[in-house]
Design an enzyme around this catalytic site. Sequence first.
Site, short mmCIF file in Angstrom:
data_model
loop_
_atom_site.label_atom_id
_atom_site.label_comp_id
_atom_site.label_asym_id
_atom_site.label_seq_id
_atom_site.Cartn_x
_atom_site.Cartn_y
_atom_site.Cartn_z
CE LYS A 168 34.01 44.40 33.23
NZ LYS A 168 35.39 44.89 33.41
CD GLU A 241 34.37 33.05 45.63
OE1 GLU A 241 35.01 33.45 46.63
OE2 GLU A 241 33.67 32.03 45.64
CB CYS A 275 40.69 37.81 47.61
SG CYS A 275 40.99 36.16 46.97
CD GLU A 371 40.26 43.34 50.36
OE1 GLU A 371 39.42 44.01 49.75
OE2 GLU A 371 40.57 42.19 50.03
P1 NAD Z 1 36.44 45.86 41.55
O1 NAD Z 1 35.26 45.41 42.27
O2 NAD Z 1 36.75 47.30 41.46
O3 NAD Z 1 36.41 45.35 40.03
C1 NAD Z 1 36.24 44.00 39.70
C2 NAD Z 1 35.61 43.89 38.31
O4 NAD Z 1 34.29 44.44 38.36
C3 NAD Z 1 36.34 44.67 37.23
O5 NAD Z 1 36.33 43.90 36.05
C4 NAD Z 1 35.47 45.91 37.07
O6 NAD Z 1 35.60 46.52 35.80
C5 NAD Z 1 34.10 45.34 37.29
N1 NAD Z 1 33.07 46.31 37.68
C6 NAD Z 1 33.23 47.59 38.11
N2 NAD Z 1 32.02 48.13 38.39
C7 NAD Z 1 31.09 47.18 38.11
C8 NAD Z 1 29.66 47.13 38.21
N3 NAD Z 1 28.95 48.17 38.65
N4 NAD Z 1 29.03 45.99 37.88
C9 NAD Z 1 29.74 44.91 37.45
N5 NAD Z 1 31.09 44.91 37.34
C10 NAD Z 1 31.75 46.03 37.66
O7 NAD Z 1 37.66 45.04 42.20
P2 NAD Z 1 39.22 45.18 41.88
O8 NAD Z 1 39.69 46.45 42.49
O9 NAD Z 1 39.46 44.92 40.44
O10 NAD Z 1 39.80 43.93 42.68
C11 NAD Z 1 40.17 43.98 44.02
C12 NAD Z 1 39.11 43.39 44.90
O11 NAD Z 1 38.77 42.07 44.47
C13 NAD Z 1 39.55 43.21 46.34
O12 NAD Z 1 38.54 43.59 47.22
C14 NAD Z 1 39.80 41.71 46.47
O13 NAD Z 1 39.75 41.21 47.76
C15 NAD Z 1 38.76 41.17 45.58
N6 NAD Z 1 39.10 39.81 45.13
C16 NAD Z 1 38.38 38.77 45.63
C17 NAD Z 1 38.72 37.47 45.28
C18 NAD Z 1 37.95 36.30 45.81
O14 NAD Z 1 38.06 35.21 45.24
N7 NAD Z 1 37.18 36.44 46.86
C19 NAD Z 1 39.78 37.25 44.41
C20 NAD Z 1 40.48 38.34 43.92
C21 NAD Z 1 40.12 39.63 44.30
#
Ligand code: NAD
Length: 467
Positions: A168, A241, A275, A371
Site C-alpha cells: 500500500k 523504518e 529520512c 524532524e
Molecule cells: P506517514 O507515517 O504519515 O505515512 C506512511 C504510510 O503509512 C502511508 O502509506 C500512510 O497511508 C500509512 N498510514 C497512515 N496511518 C496508518 C496507520 N494507522 N497504520 C498503518 N499505516 C498507516 O509518513 P509520511 O508522511 O508518508 O512519510 C514521512 C515520514 O516517513 C518521515 O517521518 C520520514 O522520516 C519517514 N521515512 C522514514 C524512512 C526510513 O527508512 N527510516 C524512509 C522514508 C521516510
Amino acid sequence: MSDPKLLINGALRDGVRTMDVINPATGDAFAACPLADEALLDEAVAAARAAFPAWSARPIDERAALVTALADALQARAGEFSQLLTREQGKPLDQAGMEVMGAAFTLRAFAAMRLEPVLLKDDEKGKIVELRKPLGVVGAITPWNFPLMLLMNKLGPALMAGNTVVAKPAPTTPLTSLLFGGLCADILPPGVVNILCDDNDLGPAMTSHPDIAKISFTGSTETGKKVMQAAAATLKRVTLELGGNDAAIVLDDADPVDTARRIFQGAMANAGQVCVAIKRAYVPEAMYEIFCDELARLARVAIVDDGTRQGAQIGPIQNRTQFDKLKALLKSCAEEGQLVAGGDVIDRPGYFLSPTIVRDVDDDAAIVREEQFGPVLPVLKYRDLDDVIARANASDYGLGGSIWSADEERATAAAAQIQSGTVWVNQHLALNPTIPFRGAKSSGIGAELGADGLKEYTQASIINIKR
Ligand code: NAD
C-alpha cells in the site's frame, strides 16, 4: 499513465471510488487514483495467502529469475516511470531517474542474495542446523518521499524469502506503485504481489489483519507506534523504518567551504524530504561565519523549479499538509534564529519553498528538535567535541548522522559515539541494498536491506539431530 488500476490476484482492477492525485509543482490534479476498501483488502490478502504455498515452494533460483525480470521490465520503461515519479512526487527528473534505476538495482541485489542453512554444531553427538523459512503474507506500507525505491526495499527481500505481498503506497504518491503493479501482473503468478491504494484509511485494517504475518512499514515515528500497537494483537512481525533528525558534526580540521557544499547537498536532496537528510549541522565556532556564509550562498543560487524543467535542482514540497507544516516551522525559525537565506514561500502555483539556512539557533528551537522533512537547515555552533556529541545524541531519533574531518581515525572515534543506526564519515545519504540499514531509538525497529534485512522476512527454525 492512462488509467491507473489496483492489482489484486493478478488482475488490474478498478477501486470502489477514485481520488485526485495532485502534481505538487502546480497544485492541480492530473490523475484519478482507484481506492480500495476493506472488502478489496480482504480479497487481496486472500489471494496472497492462496499464492503463498506455490510461491514459497518454488526453487529460489526461479524466484530470483522473476525478481530479475521485474528489474529488467522496470529499467526498460525507466523514462515513463521517471516522468510519472516527477509528476506525482515533485523531484527533478534526473533524480527521479536515479530513483527508478536504484529501484531496479535493489531488486537485482536481492535476487542475488541467498540465506543458506547455517550449521551450528556437527559432532559425534549430533548436528544442529538453522534454516530460514518464509512467513506468509507480508503487508508493505510506504511513504511519499521515495515511493518506488522504498517499495522495492520491501518487495525484493519479501519475494526472495518466499513470501507473498500486499503493498500500500502513500495516498499522495500512489501512481508509480500502480504502474509497477502492471509489471507484476505480466511477470508474476497471480496473488504473489497485490497493490492497493487508500485515502490514508486502510493502514489499521492491514496492521490488524489476521492473515497478514508481517508488516514492513516505512513512515513517520508517530504512525510507526500505531503500527506496532495494532500488530500486537496478532503478534505480527514488524519492521519499522521511521523518522530521523540526523546531525552532521564538522570537526575543526575539515575544509569549511568544501564541507559546507557537501552538507548542503545532504540537507537539500529531495527538498530535504529524506529520512536520512542532514537535519542539523554542528560547526566549530572558529569556522562558523565562513560556513554559514557558504551555506547561504549555495541556498541563494540553488535552482528551485518544477522537476520537469531542465536545470531544476530542488523541486516542490510533496503535498499540501507537509507544505503547511513547513510554513509554520519557518515562522518559528524567524523567531528562534536568524534566517540567512530563504525563509519564504515562492510566489507561484504549487508547493515551493526557498532553500533556507537558519543560524544562531539554540538546541531547544523547534527546527533543531523536530524532524523538519523539508529544505530548511539549522546551523549550530560548538566549542567542545564531547559536548557536541552529547548534544547530537540528545534526541529521541537515531537514524543516521555524519562526522566531517580530514582525520579518518579521529572521525571514526567520534562516529562510534553517535547513537544512530548509521553514521557516515565525510559523506551522508550513502545507502546500498547490500548494507543493512536500521534506526536506533525512535527511528525504528529491525533492519532493512542487506542480509539482515532479508532475514527479517523469514522465521529462523532450528533442526536439532541427536546421534
Ligand atoms: P506517514 O507515517 O504519515 O505515512 C506512511 C504510510 O503509512 C502511508 O502509506 C500512510 O497511508 C500509512 N498510514 C497512515 N496511518 C496508518 C496507520 N494507522 N497504520 C498503518 N499505516 C498507516 O509518513 P509520511 O508522511 O508518508 O512519510 C514521512 C515520514 O516517513 C518521515 O517521518 C520520514 O522520516 C519517514 N521515512 C522514514 C524512512 C526510513 O527508512 N527510516 C524512509 C522514508 C521516510
